[in-house]
Design an enzyme around this catalytic site. Structure first.
Site, PDB file in Angstrom:
ATOM      1  N   GLU A   1     -36.793  -3.589  -9.541  1.00  0.00           N
ATOM      2  CA  GLU A   1     -37.465  -3.480  -9.279  1.00  0.00           C
ATOM      3  C   GLU A   1     -39.211  -3.250  -8.588  1.00  0.00           C
ATOM      4  O   GLU A   1     -39.799  -3.298  -8.026  1.00  0.00           O
ATOM      5  CB  GLU A   1     -37.744  -1.309  -9.102  1.00  0.00           C
ATOM      6  CG  GLU A   1     -36.080  -0.640  -9.332  1.00  0.00           C
ATOM      7  CD  GLU A   1     -36.833   0.795  -9.601  1.00  0.00           C
ATOM      8  OE1 GLU A   1     -38.137   1.238  -9.560  1.00  0.00           O
ATOM      9  OE2 GLU A   1     -35.588   1.388  -9.220  1.00  0.00           O
TER      10      GLU A   1
ATOM     11  N   GLU B   1     -36.657  -6.416  -6.616  1.00  0.00           N
ATOM     12  CA  GLU B   1     -35.711  -5.528  -5.945  1.00  0.00           C
ATOM     13  C   GLU B   1     -34.654  -4.803  -6.117  1.00  0.00           C
ATOM     14  O   GLU B   1     -34.934  -4.441  -6.805  1.00  0.00           O
ATOM     15  CB  GLU B   1     -34.751  -7.292  -5.342  1.00  0.00           C
ATOM     16  CG  GLU B   1     -34.509  -8.093  -7.152  1.00  0.00           C
ATOM     17  CD  GLU B   1     -33.901  -7.034  -7.759  1.00  0.00           C
ATOM     18  OE1 GLU B   1     -33.057  -6.531  -7.906  1.00  0.00           O
ATOM     19  OE2 GLU B   1     -34.452  -6.514  -9.388  1.00  0.00           O
TER      20      GLU B   1
END
Lengths: 369, 369
Positions: free
Chosen positions: B329, B186
């Site tokens: 991420e 994310e």
């Protein structure tokens, strides 16, 4: 099968190699660090991957090192100390596992392929017969070592030769196919006893503290193993400042070959990835011979063998993986090659804040508290 | 840019998916374990790699699972709680980093490529403008969430929709290109505050215990962040047994999309690799909705964020890597994909003692003491 002429002047090659070893390149490491601070991530957010890339920059002398040519050396040898009942496996397993490496069925074959690394298998001194094979480097310094619990493993001349042959094989490989990172693995029934003796001799820790269960010995075998290490230290009285002497007294032929390869890698500014407890004992021998060689070592994983942590602490190295492995063969080091490659790719390929047009934080300007 | 019709019946798709989730397949896991005992290595010598392969066998229902089709989902969203000064970075960084993902310059691009995984970037609800791009999945459930320190992040209907859209995007990807392992990552300035609130609500631990410094806030910002989490719990009074309600109260759009993807992966028997603290908060939401989904989770790394360990403990998962990372991420999860692949290749490709003609030890017959 590859067969080579023996090194003609082992002591000369060893001295020449040692004289070529330099400490880490601080300028390259600093350049790598500075670049990591400009990449599109909070400062330090990639943790150990950043320090790993910086270390490799220092080793190679390159701010953005590439690790495209990857080699795993698996050196095998037998050990006279198996006569003391120190292993759960019969000694013939060494030769059988070498055949398994050559057939591609061992863990290291799978893990080296996964890491994009080629494997070179070295018969440093296996007792049993090994059939010819194009991937086998047959050094065969002897039919296994002598029993270290009763005297030295080998003569000083053979110790020097095993180191020189390790240097020569690294250099042949480097000239032929290139080496940008190397993992040092081994196979040898009984060699965790040699490794424990080397680690005890180097660190000054008690044999019981640094001796492990190797491939899985029970309590009774464990006591025999501790006793063998204690006797090896008593009868040989190794000098921790004399790496060649420690190797002659306590080491295996495969440990000597690996120690030579560590020295050659250091001289060539190639990161040398330490595997488990035996590989770390070879690293201790190399470090005793050339203290600056340590700068080129990378610790891969923390083995469950207690001597491994002791050896890595002595070398002031922190492993990147902790997976409860205890196999050897270079298996943990091959996994770590993959992490080294990832770390260097991040350093090389990520965009900087400027390139990506991403706003930086205050934290990047003022260092974190 | 890919644009899709919204899911027409979010509650129905969610209920259908949850009803399809089964616990791990013990027969497949047992078969994998038995095979590992016959491979040419001492029993258990590959440590965590063996338990990892066994877990993946149980998830997939296959004794020798293959992980050839690998996906990283990176869901991005903005957070109204950034108004409380909880982040070191301005909120526009979310959109800038999404552009960086699409341009291939972020850490996750490098690490996904290294792991042989494709990346799908999802705009779950980013406030800023993101230019069109063929690799962008534009869901855009809202222009960022509302401030959780003053009320719910979103309506219950939007929470359901974010979950359903996560399910739908996983299923579209699976149908189109296949998924044998997925990593859930994310991006969202402020989302570690949401994650801390979800973790505190789920575990019952104090906000101060599970709140971290995210991308690197200083002491003053950290106090604002703890206060924001405390107020979020106070004003929303989330019910830990109600996953959808927790998401509506505390969560981000990207957290909802990831939680939906976790559920879809569980229903499809695909290993779902948890990344850092925000990804683990999404896993907690999924687990609250469907407790059996946990069987399909794989914990990748241990972040330096304190809430991460609390979340993984709650899920009874142990990470395989500990690299002091704190990027998000999907970066840690992408690295772990590589280890999962290695573990499954070892299980599948290594020779057995019989095949290789290697003598077994006593230890393989009698279990170790």
């Amino acid at each position: 099968m590859a067969k080579f002429e023996p090194v003609t002047d082992p002591a000369g090659l060893l001295a020449f190699t040692v004289s070529a070893i330099r400490p880490a390149d601080r300028v390259a490491a600093g350049g790598a660090d500075a670049r990591q601070g400009r990449l599109t991530k909070p400062p330090g957010a990639l943790g150990r991957l950043e320090s790993l890339a910086t270390r490799i920059a220092g080793i190679t002398g390159l701010e953005r090192p590439r690790l495209d040519q990857r080699l795993v050396i698996v050196a095998a040898g037998d050990h006279g100390v198996t006569a003391q009942g120190v292993s759960a496996y019969p000694a013939e397993v060494t030769a059988q596992m070498v055949a398994n490496f050559l057939a591609g069925g061992a863990a290291i074959n799978v893990l080296a392929k996964h890491a994009g690394a080629r494997v070179r298998v070295v018969d440093a001194g296996v007792r049993g017969e090994i059939p010819d094979h194009s991937d086998l480097l047959r050094l065969r310094l002897g039919p296994g070592t002598d029993d270290i619990s009763r005297g030295p493993a080998m003569s000083r001349a053979l110790a020097e030769r095993s180191l020189a042959e390790g240097i020569a094989l690294f250099e042949r490989e480097r000239t032929a196919d290139g080496i940008q990172i190397v993992a040092l693995g081994e196979m040898g029934i009984g060699n965790s006893t040699s490794a424990a003796a080397i680690i005890a001799a180097t660190t000054g820790l008690a044999p019981r503290t640094v001796t492990g269960r190797g491939t899985g010995v029970d309590d009774a075998h464990f006591e025999l193993k501790v006793a063998a290490v204690e006797r090896a230290l008593h009868v040989n009285q190794p000098d921790r400042m004399d790496g060649v002497g420690m190797l002659a007294a306590l080491g295996g032929f495969e440990i000597g070959v690996l120690a030579g390869a560590y020295l050659a890698a250091a001289a060539a500014r190639v990161p040398a990835v330490i595997d488990g407890v035996i590989s770390s004992a070879a690293a201790l021998i190399a470090a005793a011979i050339a203290p600056n060689a340590v700068d080129s070592f990378v610790a891969s994983h923390l083995s469950v063998e207690p001597g491994h942590l002791a050896a890595l602490r002595h070398l002031r190295l922190e492993p990147v993986l902790d997976l409860n492995m205890r196999l050897g063969e270079g298996s943990g080091a091959a996994l770590a090659i993959s992490l080294c490659v990832a770390a260097c790719r991040l350093l090389d390929e990520m965009a900087t804040f400027d390139e990506a047009g991403v706003s930086d934080s205050d934290a990047a300007v003022e260092p974190e508290a």
